[in-house]
Design a protein around this motif. Sequence first.
Motif, short mmCIF file in Angstrom:
data_model
loop_
_atom_site.label_atom_id
_atom_site.label_comp_id
_atom_site.label_asym_id
_atom_site.label_seq_id
_atom_site.Cartn_x
_atom_site.Cartn_y
_atom_site.Cartn_z
N TRP A 1 0.85 -1.20 0.00
CA TRP A 1 0.00 0.00 0.00
C TRP A 1 0.88 1.25 0.00
O TRP A 1 0.65 2.18 -0.77
CB TRP A 1 -0.93 -0.02 1.21
CG TRP A 1 -1.81 1.18 1.28
CD1 TRP A 1 -1.64 2.30 2.05
CD2 TRP A 1 -3.01 1.41 0.53
NE1 TRP A 1 -2.65 3.20 1.84
CE2 TRP A 1 -3.51 2.68 0.91
CE3 TRP A 1 -3.72 0.67 -0.41
CZ2 TRP A 1 -4.67 3.21 0.37
CZ3 TRP A 1 -4.87 1.21 -0.94
CH2 TRP A 1 -5.34 2.46 -0.55
N GLN A 2 1.90 1.26 0.84
CA GLN A 2 2.80 2.42 0.91
C GLN A 2 3.58 2.59 -0.39
O GLN A 2 3.84 3.72 -0.82
CB GLN A 2 3.73 2.31 2.12
CG GLN A 2 3.02 2.43 3.44
CD GLN A 2 2.19 3.70 3.56
OE1 GLN A 2 2.59 4.78 3.12
NE2 GLN A 2 1.00 3.57 4.15
N ALA A 3 3.95 1.48 -1.01
CA ALA A 3 4.64 1.57 -2.30
C ALA A 3 3.73 2.22 -3.34
O ALA A 3 4.18 3.07 -4.12
CB ALA A 3 5.09 0.18 -2.76
N ARG A 4 2.46 1.86 -3.34
CA ARG A 4 1.50 2.45 -4.28
C ARG A 4 1.30 3.93 -3.97
O ARG A 4 1.23 4.77 -4.87
CB ARG A 4 0.16 1.68 -4.21
CG ARG A 4 -0.89 2.21 -5.14
CD ARG A 4 -0.47 1.99 -6.60
NE ARG A 4 -1.47 2.46 -7.50
CZ ARG A 4 -1.29 3.46 -8.37
NH1 ARG A 4 -0.14 4.07 -8.46
NH2 ARG A 4 -2.26 3.84 -9.17
N MET A 5 1.20 4.28 -2.69
CA MET A 5 1.03 5.68 -2.31
C MET A 5 2.25 6.51 -2.69
O MET A 5 2.13 7.66 -3.11
CB MET A 5 0.76 5.81 -0.80
CG MET A 5 -0.58 5.28 -0.35
SD MET A 5 -1.99 6.04 -1.20
CE MET A 5 -2.42 4.75 -2.37
N ALA A 6 3.44 5.92 -2.60
CA ALA A 6 4.67 6.64 -2.96
C ALA A 6 4.66 7.07 -4.42
O ALA A 6 5.24 8.09 -4.77
CB ALA A 6 5.89 5.77 -2.66
N GLU A 7 3.97 6.31 -5.27
CA GLU A 7 3.85 6.67 -6.69
C GLU A 7 2.97 7.90 -6.87
O GLU A 7 3.09 8.61 -7.87
CB GLU A 7 3.25 5.51 -7.48
CG GLU A 7 4.09 4.26 -7.50
CD GLU A 7 3.35 3.08 -8.12
OE1 GLU A 7 2.20 3.23 -8.57
OE2 GLU A 7 3.94 1.99 -8.14
N LEU A 8 2.07 8.15 -5.92
CA LEU A 8 1.09 9.23 -6.05
C LEU A 8 1.47 10.49 -5.29
O LEU A 8 0.99 11.57 -5.61
CB LEU A 8 -0.28 8.75 -5.54
CG LEU A 8 -0.85 7.49 -6.19
CD1 LEU A 8 -2.15 7.11 -5.50
CD2 LEU A 8 -1.08 7.70 -7.66
N LEU A 9 2.31 10.36 -4.27
CA LEU A 9 2.57 11.46 -3.36
C LEU A 9 3.86 12.20 -3.66
O LEU A 9 4.90 11.59 -3.89
CB LEU A 9 2.61 10.95 -1.92
CG LEU A 9 1.31 10.37 -1.38
CD1 LEU A 9 1.54 9.74 -0.02
CD2 LEU A 9 0.21 11.43 -1.31
N GLU A 10 3.77 13.52 -3.64
CA GLU A 10 4.95 14.38 -3.75
C GLU A 10 5.55 14.57 -2.37
O GLU A 10 6.76 14.54 -2.19
CB GLU A 10 4.53 15.73 -4.34
CG GLU A 10 5.64 16.72 -4.50
CD GLU A 10 5.11 18.00 -5.13
OE1 GLU A 10 5.08 19.03 -4.42
OE2 GLU A 10 4.73 17.97 -6.31
N VAL A 11 4.71 14.84 -1.38
CA VAL A 11 5.12 14.93 0.01
C VAL A 11 4.42 13.78 0.72
O VAL A 11 3.20 13.80 0.90
CB VAL A 11 4.71 16.28 0.65
CG1 VAL A 11 5.05 16.30 2.13
CG2 VAL A 11 5.38 17.44 -0.08
N SER A 12 5.20 12.75 1.07
CA SER A 12 4.58 11.54 1.59
C SER A 12 4.18 11.65 3.05
O SER A 12 3.28 10.96 3.49
CB SER A 12 5.50 10.35 1.39
OG SER A 12 6.71 10.55 2.10
N ASP A 13 4.84 12.51 3.81
CA ASP A 13 4.52 12.60 5.23
C ASP A 13 5.26 13.79 5.80
O ASP A 13 6.47 13.90 5.65
CB ASP A 13 4.97 11.31 5.93
CG ASP A 13 4.38 11.15 7.31
OD1 ASP A 13 3.94 12.14 7.90
OD2 ASP A 13 4.38 10.01 7.79
N ASP A 14 4.54 14.63 6.48
CA ASP A 14 5.21 15.77 7.11
C ASP A 14 5.52 15.48 8.58
O ASP A 14 5.77 16.36 9.36
CB ASP A 14 4.39 17.05 6.96
CG ASP A 14 3.03 16.97 7.64
OD1 ASP A 14 2.67 15.91 8.19
OD2 ASP A 14 2.32 17.98 7.61
N TYR A 15 5.52 14.20 8.92
CA TYR A 15 5.83 13.77 10.27
C TYR A 15 7.28 14.13 10.57
O TYR A 15 8.19 13.70 9.88
CB TYR A 15 5.61 12.26 10.37
CG TYR A 15 5.94 11.66 11.71
CD1 TYR A 15 5.12 11.90 12.81
CD2 TYR A 15 7.04 10.85 11.87
CE1 TYR A 15 5.41 11.34 14.03
CE2 TYR A 15 7.33 10.28 13.09
CZ TYR A 15 6.52 10.53 14.17
OH TYR A 15 6.80 9.98 15.38
#
Length: 107
Positions: free
Chosen positions: A75-89
């Motif tokens: 799921w995170q690999a798929r989200m990485a394809e879509l996100l420019e900023v993956s987490d502001d944590y």
Amino acid sequence: MQIIALHTRLRAGKEEDYDRIHAEIPDDLDIALRAAGVHGWRIWRSGRDLFHLVECDDYTRMRAYLREHPANVPWQARMAELLEVSDDYSGKEPEVKLVWELPELTK
């Protein structure tokens, strides 16, 4: 319970893909999130900006539990394809403190 606020940003042109993919979360990911202590997770989108509100027992523990979980890794690999900023944590708890809310009307 903690209430955590996160901000992520989509890559340009990925808005429809993100919405479509999130229309149905895989059952095994749902189970993993709940096992990790997540009680609720809402995401709002404004253009490319995503605003997450996560209700969980312990955010740091939840992240550790999911880090290598077999339902979360793809799921995170798929989200990485879509996100420019993956987490502001930033490494510290981004817990949201309620300061004020509009009171309910009483009659």
